[in-house]
Design a protein around this motif. Structure first.
Motif, PDB file in Angstrom:
ATOM      1  N   ILE A  97       0.874  -1.174   0.000  1.00  0.00           N
ATOM      2  CA  ILE A  97       0.000   0.000   0.000  1.00  0.00           C
ATOM      3  C   ILE A  97       0.906   1.217   0.000  1.00  0.00           C
ATOM      4  O   ILE A  97       1.699   1.409   0.924  1.00  0.00           O
ATOM      5  CB  ILE A  97      -0.941   0.018   1.210  1.00  0.00           C
ATOM      6  N   SER A  98       0.802   2.014  -1.036  1.00  0.00           N
ATOM      7  CA  SER A  98       1.660   3.185  -1.192  1.00  0.00           C
ATOM      8  C   SER A  98       0.847   4.449  -0.973  1.00  0.00           C
ATOM      9  O   SER A  98      -0.208   4.631  -1.591  1.00  0.00           O
ATOM     10  CB  SER A  98       2.287   3.193  -2.596  1.00  0.00           C
ATOM     11  N   ILE A  99       1.330   5.317  -0.073  1.00  0.00           N
ATOM     12  CA  ILE A  99       0.641   6.555   0.301  1.00  0.00           C
ATOM     13  C   ILE A  99       1.597   7.718   0.092  1.00  0.00           C
ATOM     14  O   ILE A  99       2.767   7.648   0.454  1.00  0.00           O
ATOM     15  CB  ILE A  99       0.187   6.520   1.768  1.00  0.00           C
ATOM     16  N   SER A 100       1.100   8.782  -0.516  1.00  0.00           N
ATOM     17  CA  SER A 100       1.916   9.983  -0.718  1.00  0.00           C
ATOM     18  C   SER A 100       1.005  11.163  -0.993  1.00  0.00           C
ATOM     19  O   SER A 100      -0.214  11.018  -1.075  1.00  0.00           O
ATOM     20  CB  SER A 100       2.907   9.784  -1.871  1.00  0.00           C
ATOM     21  N   SER A 101       1.611  12.326  -1.141  1.00  0.00           N
ATOM     22  CA  SER A 101       0.870  13.538  -1.484  1.00  0.00           C
ATOM     23  C   SER A 101       0.825  13.687  -3.005  1.00  0.00           C
ATOM     24  O   SER A 101       1.793  13.375  -3.697  1.00  0.00           O
ATOM     25  CB  SER A 101       1.530  14.766  -0.859  1.00  0.00           C
ATOM     26  N   TYR A 102      -0.308  14.163  -3.498  1.00  0.00           N
ATOM     27  CA  TYR A 102      -0.463  14.266  -4.940  1.00  0.00           C
ATOM     28  C   TYR A 102       0.158  15.544  -5.502  1.00  0.00           C
ATOM     29  O   TYR A 102       0.764  15.522  -6.568  1.00  0.00           O
ATOM     30  CB  TYR A 102      -1.950  14.214  -5.308  1.00  0.00           C
ATOM     31  N   ALA A 103       0.027  16.665  -4.811  1.00  0.00           N
ATOM     32  CA  ALA A 103       0.479  17.940  -5.365  1.00  0.00           C
ATOM     33  C   ALA A 103       1.505  18.655  -4.506  1.00  0.00           C
ATOM     34  O   ALA A 103       2.282  19.468  -5.024  1.00  0.00           O
ATOM     35  CB  ALA A 103      -0.718  18.876  -5.603  1.00  0.00           C
ATOM     36  N   VAL A 155       6.517  20.933   1.841  1.00  0.00           N
ATOM     37  CA  VAL A 155       5.219  21.328   2.392  1.00  0.00           C
ATOM     38  C   VAL A 155       4.671  20.233   3.302  1.00  0.00           C
ATOM     39  O   VAL A 155       4.188  20.505   4.402  1.00  0.00           O
ATOM     40  CB  VAL A 155       4.217  21.638   1.256  1.00  0.00           C
ATOM     41  N   ILE A 156       4.722  18.982   2.839  1.00  0.00           N
ATOM     42  CA  ILE A 156       4.199  17.847   3.598  1.00  0.00           C
ATOM     43  C   ILE A 156       5.274  16.783   3.686  1.00  0.00           C
ATOM     44  O   ILE A 156       5.883  16.411   2.675  1.00  0.00           O
ATOM     45  CB  ILE A 156       2.930  17.245   2.936  1.00  0.00           C
ATOM     46  N   LYS A 157       5.472  16.276   4.888  1.00  0.00           N
ATOM     47  CA  LYS A 157       6.355  15.147   5.098  1.00  0.00           C
ATOM     48  C   LYS A 157       5.600  14.081   5.881  1.00  0.00           C
ATOM     49  O   LYS A 157       5.020  14.370   6.926  1.00  0.00           O
ATOM     50  CB  LYS A 157       7.627  15.565   5.844  1.00  0.00           C
TER      51      LYS A 157
END
Length: 389
Positions: free
Chosen positions: A133-139, A144-146
């Protein structure tokens, strides 16, 4: 600094499961207040820029429930390998927004995800898989997000977790950084080690095919001239095995390589089709005539001869050892020859029956040897893959 972790309650890897995502981060208010209580403006306590009104000085609630989700900034988290997703809406949207007295924001939502998993099916159904299951930020890039896992309990799985057709051997969590032309993105990765359960396939595929192959051997005990019975038995078992194999392959992706189930079905096909070809040979031998002046091509071994044939075999052996024979007188022999009707030419029926007796042991023996090789090999490979995963 934003911290996100995911707690799946089920992992179905290709099936439907649900995942609860929690987001914590420091929330700073740009307005004078987020909450007003009873429209009173009592003394306020500032916690990291977050104002609470309507509470006694020095007394703060552990958290506040908010219904103003649209005014709170939320991360654009997405699942890289998702195929289908649904947010639960019964009886209300299953979304929770909570602000703690330390300024942390908890955002929780209940979703159903259908995720893709790249599988290696060379040893199916004795395979072990690793699904992620891979999770990350799209934009938002990593400045900005870690994302990072919660240190104590990154994944909270129920103790009685059961997955259809699989055993969950273990899981591991990883943090990663993805680099694209649009920037560097922070992400999280969960790996689940799965081992396929064999009970369903043994009962639905292996046991029926063993019975079908065994039934095809019944034709070896029928007479070589029993054409309707042996043909019906051979064709019926072959068609039944073909239908069973088609149903087994229908639930699998059309991969180009050979799987363990294909090896098994192929061997069963060879056994059933071989029994049908064996009948063709023995029927041809049973009806092939031997010319009076010709000797049989080969002599039936004693171990394959029937009782009558064995008696004739012993007489022939004795006749070869004798130097002379008792000859009837010419007149008596001539008279007997006139009284006896002419004999029809003999056939290779004895050879056909002997070949049937040979196949009664050769076919089961060959299939038994194949099982002694097939089962230990693939079960060992499954154990090695599970250990490596």
């Amino acid at each position: 600094m934003l911290q996100i972790w995911t707690t799946p309650s089920t992992c179905s890897c290709g099936s439907v499961g649900w995942t609860r995502v929690f987001a914590f981060g420091a929330a700073r208010s740009t307005s004078q207040s987020l909450i007003q209580r009873d429209h009173t403006h009592a003394s306020q306590e500032e916690l990291g820029g977050l104002s609470f009104f309507g509470v006694d000085e020095g007394v703060l609630p552990p958290f506040l429930l908010l219904q103003m989700r649209g005014r709170i900034w939320k991360p654009d988290t997405f699942f890289n390998n998702v195929k289908d997703a649904e947010v639960h809406q019964v009886s209300m949207p299953n979304i929770l927004l909570r602000i703690g007295n330390t300024g942390d924001v908890l955002y929780s939502m209940r979703t159903t995800l259908k995720l893709s998993c790249i599988m290696k099916l060379q040893h199916y159904p004795f395979d072990s898989q690793v699904c992620v299951i891979s999770i990350s930020s799209y934009a938002n890039t990593d400045d900005v997000i870690k994302y990072r896992w919660e240190e104590n309990v990154p994944i909270d799985l129920p103790d009685n977790l059961e997955i259809a057709q699989y055993d969950l051997l273990g899981h591991s969590t990883h943090e990663r950084k993805q680099e694209f032309v649009t920037g560097n993105f922070s992400g999280l990765l969960i790996k689940f080690s799965l081992r396929r359960q064999n009970g369903y396939h043994v009962l639905q595929t292996y046991v029926p095919t063993i019975l079908i192959v065994s039934i095809s051997w019944v034709s070896f005990w029928l007479d070589p001239n029993a054409v309707p019975g042996r043909v019906s038995l051979g064709v019926t078992t072959l068609l039944t095995l073909t239908t069973l194999a088609s149903g087994t392959r229908a639930s699998l992706p059309p991969v180009s390589y050979v799987k363990a189930i294909d090896v098994w079905i192929g061997m069963c096909m060879i056994m059933v089709f071989g029994a049908l070809l064996e009948f063709t040979l023995v029927n041809w031998l049973a009806n092939r005539k031997i010319a009076p002046d010709c000797q049989p091509v080969f002599k039936i071994p004693k171990v394959l001869a029937s009782f009558d044939e064995e008696v004739g075999w012993e007489k022939d052996q004795e006749g070869e050892e004798e130097t002379g024979k008792v000859v009837e007188k010419g007149e008596q022999a001539a008279a007997r020859a006139e009284d006896e009707p002419p004999k029809s030419p003999t056939t290779y029926i004895s050879h056909a029956r002997a070949f049937d007796r040979l196949c009664r042991a050769a076919f089961p023996g060959g299939f038994l040897i194949f099982n002694f090789i097939y089962w230990p090999y693939y079960l060992t490979q499954q154990s090695l893959e599970a250990t490596a995963a």
